[in-house]
Design a protein around this motif. Structure first.
Motif, PDB file in Angstrom:
ATOM      1  N   HIS A  71     -34.497 140.466   5.947  1.00  0.00           N
ATOM      2  CA  HIS A  71     -34.242 140.534   4.589  1.00  0.00           C
ATOM      3  C   HIS A  71     -33.778 138.829   4.420  1.00  0.00           C
ATOM      4  O   HIS A  71     -32.714 139.564   4.212  1.00  0.00           O
ATOM      5  N   ASN A  72     -33.596 138.542   5.484  1.00  0.00           N
ATOM      6  CA  ASN A  72     -33.150 137.047   5.462  1.00  0.00           C
ATOM      7  C   ASN A  72     -31.784 137.356   5.912  1.00  0.00           C
ATOM      8  O   ASN A  72     -30.825 136.581   6.172  1.00  0.00           O
ATOM      9  N   ARG A  73     -31.889 138.598   6.713  1.00  0.00           N
ATOM     10  CA  ARG A  73     -30.265 138.341   7.173  1.00  0.00           C
ATOM     11  C   ARG A  73     -29.633 137.702   8.914  1.00  0.00           C
ATOM     12  O   ARG A  73     -31.063 137.928   9.194  1.00  0.00           O
ATOM     13  N   THR A  74     -28.820 136.631   8.758  1.00  0.00           N
ATOM     14  CA  THR A  74     -28.535 136.731  10.159  1.00  0.00           C
ATOM     15  C   THR A  74     -27.928 137.365  10.762  1.00  0.00           C
ATOM     16  O   THR A  74     -27.400 138.566  11.096  1.00  0.00           O
ATOM     17  N   THR A  75     -27.401 137.356  12.351  1.00  0.00           N
ATOM     18  CA  THR A  75     -27.381 137.706  13.473  1.00  0.00           C
ATOM     19  C   THR A  75     -25.069 138.004  12.826  1.00  0.00           C
ATOM     20  O   THR A  75     -24.255 139.223  12.915  1.00  0.00           O
TER      21      THR A  75
ATOM     22  N   ILE B 248     -32.162 120.293  13.073  1.00  0.00           N
ATOM     23  CA  ILE B 248     -31.899 121.780  11.595  1.00  0.00           C
ATOM     24  C   ILE B 248     -30.369 121.343  11.362  1.00  0.00           C
ATOM     25  O   ILE B 248     -29.469 121.127  12.126  1.00  0.00           O
ATOM     26  N   ARG B 249     -30.157 121.859  10.231  1.00  0.00           N
ATOM     27  CA  ARG B 249     -28.349 121.969   9.845  1.00  0.00           C
ATOM     28  C   ARG B 249     -28.708 123.280   9.461  1.00  0.00           C
ATOM     29  O   ARG B 249     -27.825 124.042   8.566  1.00  0.00           O
ATOM     30  N   SER B 250     -27.702 123.722  10.962  1.00  0.00           N
ATOM     31  CA  SER B 250     -27.588 124.985  11.182  1.00  0.00           C
ATOM     32  C   SER B 250     -25.803 125.284  11.476  1.00  0.00           C
ATOM     33  O   SER B 250     -25.645 126.410  11.635  1.00  0.00           O
ATOM     34  N   GLY B 251     -25.325 124.276  11.471  1.00  0.00           N
ATOM     35  CA  GLY B 251     -24.098 124.093  12.077  1.00  0.00           C
ATOM     36  C   GLY B 251     -22.980 125.204  11.017  1.00  0.00           C
ATOM     37  O   GLY B 251     -22.559 125.538  12.659  1.00  0.00           O
ATOM     38  N   LEU B 252     -22.933 125.925  10.314  1.00  0.00           N
ATOM     39  CA  LEU B 252     -21.910 126.350   9.857  1.00  0.00           C
ATOM     40  C   LEU B 252     -22.321 127.917  10.266  1.00  0.00           C
ATOM     41  O   LEU B 252     -21.259 128.457  10.508  1.00  0.00           O
ATOM     42  N   ALA B 253     -23.323 128.322   9.873  1.00  0.00           N
ATOM     43  CA  ALA B 253     -24.172 129.693  10.832  1.00  0.00           C
ATOM     44  C   ALA B 253     -23.251 130.232  12.524  1.00  0.00           C
ATOM     45  O   ALA B 253     -23.186 130.763  12.698  1.00  0.00           O
ATOM     46  N   VAL B 254     -23.817 128.502  13.219  1.00  0.00           N
ATOM     47  CA  VAL B 254     -23.561 128.589  14.471  1.00  0.00           C
ATOM     48  C   VAL B 254     -22.453 128.431  15.295  1.00  0.00           C
ATOM     49  O   VAL B 254     -21.679 129.480  16.318  1.00  0.00           O
ATOM     50  N   ALA B 255     -21.445 128.022  14.561  1.00  0.00           N
ATOM     51  CA  ALA B 255     -20.329 128.140  14.696  1.00  0.00           C
ATOM     52  C   ALA B 255     -19.266 129.764  14.048  1.00  0.00           C
ATOM     53  O   ALA B 255     -18.722 130.162  14.564  1.00  0.00           O
ATOM     54  N   LEU B 256     -20.241 130.178  13.797  1.00  0.00           N
ATOM     55  CA  LEU B 256     -19.699 131.950  13.301  1.00  0.00           C
ATOM     56  C   LEU B 256     -20.119 132.899  14.326  1.00  0.00           C
ATOM     57  O   LEU B 256     -20.035 133.830  14.263  1.00  0.00           O
ATOM     58  N   GLY B 257     -20.858 132.045  15.487  1.00  0.00           N
ATOM     59  CA  GLY B 257     -21.808 132.556  16.379  1.00  0.00           C
ATOM     60  C   GLY B 257     -22.610 133.680  15.866  1.00  0.00           C
ATOM     61  O   GLY B 257     -23.937 134.251  16.452  1.00  0.00           O
TER      62      GLY B 257
ATOM     63  N   GLN C 139     -27.258 133.908  15.613  1.00  0.00           N
ATOM     64  CA  GLN C 139     -28.261 134.164  16.829  1.00  0.00           C
ATOM     65  C   GLN C 139     -28.732 132.859  16.662  1.00  0.00           C
ATOM     66  O   GLN C 139     -29.543 132.655  15.321  1.00  0.00           O
ATOM     67  N   HIS C 140     -30.062 132.262  17.717  1.00  0.00           N
ATOM     68  CA  HIS C 140     -30.359 130.615  17.037  1.00  0.00           C
ATOM     69  C   HIS C 140     -31.527 130.144  18.205  1.00  0.00           C
ATOM     70  O   HIS C 140     -31.373 131.170  19.468  1.00  0.00           O
ATOM     71  N   ASP C 141     -32.771 129.936  18.063  1.00  0.00           N
ATOM     72  CA  ASP C 141     -33.626 129.636  19.227  1.00  0.00           C
ATOM     73  C   ASP C 141     -33.189 127.592  19.774  1.00  0.00           C
ATOM     74  O   ASP C 141     -31.738 127.182  19.575  1.00  0.00           O
ATOM     75  N   GLY C 142     -34.139 127.458  20.823  1.00  0.00           N
ATOM     76  CA  GLY C 142     -33.554 126.564  21.068  1.00  0.00           C
ATOM     77  C   GLY C 142     -33.587 125.087  20.459  1.00  0.00           C
ATOM     78  O   GLY C 142     -32.462 124.753  21.195  1.00  0.00           O
ATOM     79  N   THR C 143     -33.905 125.294  19.648  1.00  0.00           N
ATOM     80  CA  THR C 143     -33.851 124.099  17.779  1.00  0.00           C
ATOM     81  C   THR C 143     -32.226 123.952  16.959  1.00  0.00           C
ATOM     82  O   THR C 143     -32.505 123.723  16.681  1.00  0.00           O
ATOM     83  N   LYS C 144     -31.916 125.598  17.206  1.00  0.00           N
ATOM     84  CA  LYS C 144     -30.748 126.191  16.573  1.00  0.00           C
ATOM     85  C   LYS C 144     -30.875 126.203  15.190  1.00  0.00           C
ATOM     86  O   LYS C 144     -30.475 126.536  14.091  1.00  0.00           O
ATOM     87  N   ALA C 145     -32.438 126.696  14.566  1.00  0.00           N
ATOM     88  CA  ALA C 145     -32.548 127.188  13.761  1.00  0.00           C
ATOM     89  C   ALA C 145     -32.607 128.612  13.600  1.00  0.00           C
ATOM     90  O   ALA C 145     -32.836 129.298  15.074  1.00  0.00           O
ATOM     91  N   LEU C 146     -32.380 129.361  13.153  1.00  0.00           N
ATOM     92  CA  LEU C 146     -31.499 131.015  13.507  1.00  0.00           C
ATOM     93  C   LEU C 146     -32.769 131.413  13.041  1.00  0.00           C
ATOM     94  O   LEU C 146     -33.218 132.107  12.261  1.00  0.00           O
TER      95      LEU C 146
END
Length: 329
Positions: free
Chosen positions: A272-276, A249-258, A260-267
């Motif tokens: 409303h499709n807002r992340t945490t 999963i290409r979620s590195g930008l979001a993960v670096a900001l903290g 929340q994601h599951d064990g596969t790094k899926a956000l």
């Protein structure tokens, strides 16, 4: 508005969209029709472009390729004066009133800094490729398929191999066997595959064969990978192969900001499709859930509508931003 896609104004954009696949381009279309100021940055490697033919997109009964889907979406967006900017967002950080992104543009060593009140990540995922001898990028080259939901109907009744192991591999083999074919083989490529009593019963119920030996040779006929030769010398011939080795999963930008994601790094996102992370949205393959083009498009539409409804409200980092009415989606 057209210049916003390549030359943002001094004021922060309403939204920066990272990724120009089905999700990002759908969000861009909505924001264009909402007359919002935005920019789409795309690295040019959308996983959708690998799809030879999809029959799961409504209104296109004869099917269309992933490349054609993306071309049509870009052409549609261009009618509103917007074009996708090629580049890579190498860094994303929170700033007063929103975000600052570092965009590396092709053909230049200079990086562009883009400020946006809100950001939509539509960065997608990459399939983990099977390790075949002397055959890199089998999925990208179309020799191995990766979505039986998309094209399993066209493979019904054929001899099918599922490449995988663990819960994911077994789950996909069962899905294919109970939906499309009674001739399914799960190939683990040498990975250990110990079944408990319940799993063994399900394998037997669906008539799934399991081949645990590594593959040491293969045969390509035309545009298809048709024969796999295992280390013990046995040859296995198939008409269709699916890879079920998982995704990066290409979620590195979001993960670096903290985020929340599951064990596969899926956000993980809300309705409303807002992340945490306040002000950060996500859509498409980078989000946990059903990995389908029409789902990704729906994500983009939902996120863009919420972004539009919040544009006149304070950002989440400003006064009252955390309690503002999110509007309708």
């Amino acid at each position: 508005m057209a210049e916003l896609c390549t030359k943002p104004a001094d004021a922060p954009l309403d939204c920066l969209i990272v990724g120009g696949g089905p999700a990002g381009l759908t969000a861009a279309l909505y924001l264009a029709r909402f007359e919002r100021r935005f920019m789409v940055v795309d690295a040019g490697d959308s996983r959708a472009s690998w799809i030879p033919t999809s029959h799961n997109v409504p209104l296109f009964a004869d099917g269309l390729s992933g490349k054609e889907i993306l071309e049509r979406q870009r052409e549609h967006l261009a009618r509103y004066g917007f074009h996708v900017a090629p580049g890579i967002v190498s860094d994303l950080r929170k700033a007063k009133g929103g975000f600052v992104a570092t965009v590396e543009m092709p053909g230049t060593e200079d990086a562009l800094e883009v400020r946006a009140r809100r950001v939509l990540l539509a960065t997608g995922a990459d399939d983990i490729e099977p390790s075949f001898p002397d055959l890199p990028d089998a999925v990208r080259r179309g020799l191995v398929r990766y979505c039986p939901i998309c094209d399993g109907y066209e493979a019904r009744g054929r001899r099918i191999a599922v490449i995988g192991h663990g819960d994911r591999g077994l789950g996909e083999a069962i899905f294919v066997a109970r939906t499309y074919s009674r001739d399914v083989t799960l190939m683990t490529l040498g990975r250990v595959m110990d079944l408990d009593a319940t799993e063994a019963e399900r394998v037997a119920q669906h008539g799934i064969k399991i081949v645990r030996e590594p593959v040491v040779g293969l045969t390509i006929e035309g545009s298809r990978l048709t024969l796999l030769r295992t280390v013990c010398g046995t040859e296995h011939r198939f008409e269709v192969l699916y890879s079920a080795l998982g995704l990066r999963i290409r979620s590195g930008l979001a993960v670096a900001l903290g985020a929340q994601h599951d064990g596969t790094k899926a956000l993980i996102v809300d309705e409303h499709n807002r992340t945490t992370v306040p002000g950060l949205y996500a859509a498409g393959g980078v989000v946990r859930g059903l990995d389908q083009i029409v789902v990704a498009m729906g994500h983009g539409a939902v996120a863009a509508t919420d972004i539009h409804n919040r544009c006149e409200l304070p950002t989440e980092e400003e006064v009252d931003g955390g309690t503002a009415n999110p509007g309708r989606a």
